[in-house]
Design a protein around this motif. Structure first.
Motif, PDB file in Angstrom:
ATOM      1  N   MET A 120       0.829  -1.204   0.000  1.00  0.00           N
ATOM      2  CA  MET A 120       0.000   0.000   0.000  1.00  0.00           C
ATOM      3  C   MET A 120       0.864   1.255   0.000  1.00  0.00           C
ATOM      4  SD  MET A 120      -3.049  -1.130  -0.263  1.00  0.00           S
ATOM      5  CE  MET A 120      -2.391  -2.529  -1.171  1.00  0.00           C
ATOM      6  N   SER A 121       1.907   1.281   0.817  1.00  0.00           N
ATOM      7  CA  SER A 121       2.819   2.421   0.793  1.00  0.00           C
ATOM      8  C   SER A 121       3.609   2.424  -0.504  1.00  0.00           C
ATOM      9  CB  SER A 121       3.798   2.367   1.966  1.00  0.00           C
ATOM     10  OG  SER A 121       4.824   3.331   1.796  1.00  0.00           O
ATOM     11  N   ALA A 122       3.672   3.565  -1.152  1.00  0.00           N
ATOM     12  CA  ALA A 122       4.411   3.682  -2.411  1.00  0.00           C
ATOM     13  C   ALA A 122       5.914   3.581  -2.203  1.00  0.00           C
ATOM     14  CB  ALA A 122       4.078   5.006  -3.085  1.00  0.00           C
ATOM     15  N   PHE A 123       6.358   3.636  -0.952  1.00  0.00           N
ATOM     16  CA  PHE A 123       7.800   3.558  -0.676  1.00  0.00           C
ATOM     17  C   PHE A 123       8.275   2.121  -0.511  1.00  0.00           C
ATOM     18  CE2 PHE A 123       6.819   7.885   0.630  1.00  0.00           C
ATOM     19  CZ  PHE A 123       7.910   8.596   0.147  1.00  0.00           C
ATOM     20  N   PRO A 134      -1.264   5.626   4.071  1.00  0.00           N
ATOM     21  CA  PRO A 134      -0.020   5.004   4.535  1.00  0.00           C
ATOM     22  C   PRO A 134       1.218   5.544   3.836  1.00  0.00           C
ATOM     23  CG  PRO A 134      -1.385   3.412   3.346  1.00  0.00           C
ATOM     24  CD  PRO A 134      -2.226   4.622   3.590  1.00  0.00           C
ATOM     25  N   THR A 135       1.071   6.011   2.601  1.00  0.00           N
ATOM     26  CA  THR A 135       2.209   6.617   1.916  1.00  0.00           C
ATOM     27  C   THR A 135       2.581   7.941   2.564  1.00  0.00           C
ATOM     28  OG1 THR A 135       1.610   5.540  -0.178  1.00  0.00           O
ATOM     29  CG2 THR A 135       3.064   7.443  -0.312  1.00  0.00           C
ATOM     30  N   CYS A 136       1.571   8.728   2.974  1.00  0.00           N
ATOM     31  CA  CYS A 136       1.844   9.971   3.703  1.00  0.00           C
ATOM     32  C   CYS A 136       2.601   9.678   4.994  1.00  0.00           C
ATOM     33  CB  CYS A 136       0.540  10.693   4.031  1.00  0.00           C
ATOM     34  SG  CYS A 136      -0.258  11.523   2.650  1.00  0.00           S
ATOM     35  N   ARG A 137       2.133   8.685   5.738  1.00  0.00           N
ATOM     36  CA  ARG A 137       2.781   8.345   6.999  1.00  0.00           C
ATOM     37  C   ARG A 137       4.214   7.848   6.785  1.00  0.00           C
ATOM     38  NH1 ARG A 137       0.005   7.299  11.701  1.00  0.00           N
ATOM     39  NH2 ARG A 137      -2.199   7.853  11.729  1.00  0.00           N
ATOM     40  N   HIS A 138       4.393   7.030   5.747  1.00  0.00           N
ATOM     41  CA  HIS A 138       5.718   6.493   5.454  1.00  0.00           C
ATOM     42  C   HIS A 138       6.662   7.621   5.038  1.00  0.00           C
ATOM     43  CE1 HIS A 138       7.866   2.674   3.752  1.00  0.00           C
ATOM     44  NE2 HIS A 138       8.708   3.471   4.393  1.00  0.00           N
ATOM     45  N   ALA A 139       6.174   8.545   4.227  1.00  0.00           N
ATOM     46  CA  ALA A 139       6.993   9.690   3.821  1.00  0.00           C
ATOM     47  C   ALA A 139       7.460  10.481   5.036  1.00  0.00           C
ATOM     48  CB  ALA A 139       6.198  10.597   2.877  1.00  0.00           C
ATOM     49  N   ALA A 140       6.529  10.747   5.948  1.00  0.00           N
ATOM     50  CA  ALA A 140       6.882  11.512   7.146  1.00  0.00           C
ATOM     51  C   ALA A 140       7.920  10.769   7.979  1.00  0.00           C
ATOM     52  CB  ALA A 140       5.627  11.792   7.967  1.00  0.00           C
ATOM     53  N   ASP A 141       7.783   9.447   8.090  1.00  0.00           N
ATOM     54  CA  ASP A 141       8.757   8.667   8.847  1.00  0.00           C
ATOM     55  C   ASP A 141      10.137   8.706   8.208  1.00  0.00           C
ATOM     56  OD1 ASP A 141       7.018   7.956  10.857  1.00  0.00           O
ATOM     57  OD2 ASP A 141       6.534   5.990  10.020  1.00  0.00           O
ATOM     58  N   LEU A 142      10.181   8.972   6.916  1.00  0.00           N
ATOM     59  CA  LEU A 142      11.461   9.065   6.199  1.00  0.00           C
ATOM     60  C   LEU A 142      12.006  10.494   6.171  1.00  0.00           C
ATOM     61  CD1 LEU A 142      10.594   6.736   3.174  1.00  0.00           C
ATOM     62  CD2 LEU A 142      12.138   6.207   5.071  1.00  0.00           C
ATOM     63  N   GLY A 198      -4.513  10.992  -6.139  1.00  0.00           N
ATOM     64  CA  GLY A 198      -4.847   9.750  -6.834  1.00  0.00           C
ATOM     65  C   GLY A 198      -5.898   8.948  -6.084  1.00  0.00           C
ATOM     66  N   ILE A 199      -5.828   7.625  -6.196  1.00  0.00           N
ATOM     67  CA  ILE A 199      -6.819   6.706  -5.626  1.00  0.00           C
ATOM     68  C   ILE A 199      -6.085   5.499  -5.023  1.00  0.00           C
ATOM     69  CG2 ILE A 199      -8.718   5.143  -6.202  1.00  0.00           C
ATOM     70  CD1 ILE A 199      -9.452   6.996  -8.521  1.00  0.00           C
ATOM     71  N   ALA A 200      -6.444   5.087  -3.810  1.00  0.00           N
ATOM     72  CA  ALA A 200      -7.506   5.602  -2.959  1.00  0.00           C
ATOM     73  C   ALA A 200      -6.887   6.141  -1.680  1.00  0.00           C
ATOM     74  CB  ALA A 200      -8.529   4.515  -2.634  1.00  0.00           C
ATOM     75  N   LEU A 201      -7.492   7.184  -1.159  1.00  0.00           N
ATOM     76  CA  LEU A 201      -6.916   7.880  -0.020  1.00  0.00           C
ATOM     77  C   LEU A 201      -6.813   6.982   1.203  1.00  0.00           C
ATOM     78  CD1 LEU A 201      -7.786  11.520   0.994  1.00  0.00           C
ATOM     79  CD2 LEU A 201      -7.165   9.813   2.666  1.00  0.00           C
ATOM     80  N   GLU A 202      -7.907   6.278   1.520  1.00  0.00           N
ATOM     81  CA  GLU A 202      -7.950   5.497   2.759  1.00  0.00           C
ATOM     82  C   GLU A 202      -7.232   4.154   2.638  1.00  0.00           C
ATOM     83  OE1 GLU A 202     -11.596   3.801   0.655  1.00  0.00           O
ATOM     84  OE2 GLU A 202     -10.141   5.427   0.476  1.00  0.00           O
ATOM     85  N   VAL A 203      -6.863   3.771   1.420  1.00  0.00           N
ATOM     86  CA  VAL A 203      -6.217   2.477   1.212  1.00  0.00           C
ATOM     87  C   VAL A 203      -4.703   2.612   1.108  1.00  0.00           C
ATOM     88  CG1 VAL A 203      -6.033   0.483  -0.326  1.00  0.00           C
ATOM     89  CG2 VAL A 203      -8.269   1.517   0.115  1.00  0.00           C
ATOM     90  N   GLY A 204      -4.229   3.461   0.205  1.00  0.00           N
ATOM     91  CA  GLY A 204      -2.798   3.538  -0.030  1.00  0.00           C
ATOM     92  C   GLY A 204      -2.173   4.906   0.137  1.00  0.00           C
ATOM     93  N   ILE A 205      -2.934   5.972  -0.081  1.00  0.00           N
ATOM     94  CA  ILE A 205      -2.351   7.315   0.002  1.00  0.00           C
ATOM     95  C   ILE A 205      -2.037   7.682   1.445  1.00  0.00           C
ATOM     96  CG2 ILE A 205      -2.772   9.767  -0.440  1.00  0.00           C
ATOM     97  CD1 ILE A 205      -4.367   8.910  -2.916  1.00  0.00           C
TER      98      ILE A 205
END
Length: 221
Positions: A125-128, A158-166, A149-156
């Motif tokens: 789900m995370s793009a990273f 967790p990608t936001c959270r992963h980006a912040a963790d990085l 993009g699509i879908a916010l509650e599915v993959g976007i």
């Protein structure tokens, strides 16, 4: 921008939206995914608007595609998720809807990718996770990432959270993100806002900032 101990600290959206500091990630706008969302066609139109503004401003752009593995390569976790998503009780009944060469796996043709843009395929789900996204952004000196993009509650989300963790600041274009479950999407945005490491904005605001960027072709002499 403020400085501390020799560090540049970019805090506001106008500071971050610049070709040297931000990139655009268009998440899973695939032929087989867009129609699953109630407002998928509207989201696609908004993505095209965002793309036009980003391309004019010289923003680096990356697309993701969600990929299914052949059943012979699926492990127990993938079977479990496929059963949940496809509402099956028997693993023998699941299918792989996004095989690499299948029509549904491809990006919506309206996106008309440029040679300067990249596609990263993923199972997660995370793009990273499992992609060269982090390496690419860091190698280009990118400090923030615009997400739509699509879908916010599915993959976007967790990608936001992963980006912040990085240590990469996520910029979520809220009205350019589709969702299968609007209530769950709103909860995700509420949590991201509460955490404070994601900047939540809208299409009009981000396009206005992108339009104000002076590209080499338009710099005053």
């Amino acid at each position: 921008m403020t400085t501390q101990h020799g560090l540049e600290i970019f805090a506001t959206l106008p500071e971050l939206v610049h070709p040297q500091r931000t990139a655009l990630l268009v998440y899973d706008m695939q032929v087989g995914i867009v129609p699953q969302i109630k407002d998928g066609a509207e989201i696609l139109t908004k993505i095209l608007t965002l793309l036009q503004a980003s391309r004019s401003a010289g923003i680096r752009t990356i697309f993701t595609r969600h990929m299914s593995l052949p059943l012979e390569l699926m492990g127990s976790f993938q079977y479990r998720m496929a059963m949940a998503w496809q509402r099956k009780q028997n693993p023998a009944e699941v299918s792989s809807p996004f095989l690499r060469d299948s029509p549904g796996f491809q990006l919506a043709p309206e996106l008309a990718l440029l040679p300067s843009e990249a596609i990263f395929d993923k199972l997660s789900m995370s793009a990273f996770e499992g992609t060269p996204l982090e390496f690419t952004l860091r190698d280009c000196g990118i400090r923030s990432l615009i997400l739509a993009g699509i879908a916010l509650e599915v993959g976007i989300e967790p990608t936001c959270r992963h980006a912040a963790d990085l240590g990469i600041i996520p910029i979520l274009v809220r009205d350019a993100c589709g969702a299968g479950n609007s209530e769950a999407a709103d909860q995700c945005v509420s949590t991201l806002t509460h955490m404070g490491d994601t900047i939540v904005t809208d299409l009009k605001t981000i396009c206005g900032l992108l339009a104000a960027i002076e590209t080499p072709e338009t710099d005053p002499k």
